[in-house]
Design a protein around this motif. Structure first.
Motif, mmCIF file in Angstrom:
data_model
loop_
_atom_site.group_PDB
_atom_site.id
_atom_site.type_symbol
_atom_site.label_atom_id
_atom_site.label_comp_id
_atom_site.label_asym_id
_atom_site.label_seq_id
_atom_site.Cartn_x
_atom_site.Cartn_y
_atom_site.Cartn_z
ATOM 1 N N UNK A 34 -6.455 7.949 -4.251
ATOM 2 C CA UNK A 34 -6.653 6.319 -4.059
ATOM 3 C C UNK A 34 -5.345 6.169 -4.806
ATOM 4 N N UNK A 35 -4.637 5.118 -4.252
ATOM 5 C CA UNK A 35 -3.516 3.859 -4.904
ATOM 6 C C UNK A 35 -3.848 2.866 -4.646
ATOM 7 N N UNK A 36 -3.556 1.975 -5.893
ATOM 8 C CA UNK A 36 -3.591 0.329 -5.677
ATOM 9 C C UNK A 36 -2.435 -0.093 -4.912
ATOM 10 N N UNK A 37 -2.676 -1.110 -4.318
ATOM 11 C CA UNK A 37 -1.759 -1.845 -3.439
ATOM 12 C C UNK A 37 -0.231 -1.968 -4.236
ATOM 13 N N UNK A 38 -0.394 -2.553 -5.474
ATOM 14 C CA UNK A 38 0.882 -2.965 -6.173
ATOM 15 C C UNK A 38 1.511 -1.389 -6.696
#
Length: 186
Positions: free
Chosen positions: A141-145
């Protein structure tokens, strides 16, 4: 022999209908076009619509593919066309009851891009990840930012995940992979 002296044979005419009247060539005199013999939905038993397809998330996945977030659009440009380790990724892939943002089916790797709403839905995401992992998928998982601000780092992390061998799954509790077989003595 030149073509002007050739006697032309008359073109074959359609047979008259049983009533004996000649068939005309107007469009409204032709019989209606034949339809396919099977019903459009419900298979060959005429059961009506296929309800099992209504519960599949393919329609929602298609909508998500048509309306990606900025982060998804940017990551897709980096993942598409086998640009990362030569692995093919697909967008918005239905996996069971869930839709994965990006999936490398051959590698059983799912890449999720999470926005701010996922901070409030941690329990849902945890259950979702657990389900996907029980199905044999690895989930990162990665954050949008992160995607918008550090795309190179995100791609490098994905490449490392692809290079790392998947962790071995525990054997199933029963069935072909169980520790005890029917041939073992008691």
């Amino acid at each position: 022999m030149d073509g002007s002296n050739l006697e032309r044979c008359p073109l074959p005419q359609p047979l008259p209908p049983a009533g004996g009247e000649p068939a005309s060539f107007r469009g409204d005199d032709y019989p209606p076009p034949r339809t396919h013999p099977l019903p459009q939905a419900g298979g060959d038993r005429g059961e009506g619509p296929r309800h099992f397809r209504e519960n599949r998330p393919t329609r929602r996945a298609r909508e998500l593919r048509l309306n990606p977030t900025d982060a998804e659009r940017r990551l897709w440009r980096a993942l598409s066309r086998r640009q990362v380790a030569g692995v093919r990724f697909n967008r918005q892939v239905p996996v069971g009851p869930y839709i994965a943002d990006f999936a490398a089916r051959s590698e059983k790797l799912i890449v999720e891009v999470d926005g701010g709403q996922h901070d409030e839905r941690a329990a849902y995401d945890e259950a979702r990840t657990h389900y996907l992992e029980t199905q044999g998928w690895r989930v990162i998982r990665f954050w949008n930012n992160d995607v918008l601000g550090n795309l190179e780092g995100v791609v490098l992390t994905i490449e490392r995940s692809l290079a790392a061998p998947p962790s071995p799954r525990s054997p199933p509790a029963c069935g072909r992979g169980s520790a005890r077989s029917s041939r073992d003595p008691d």
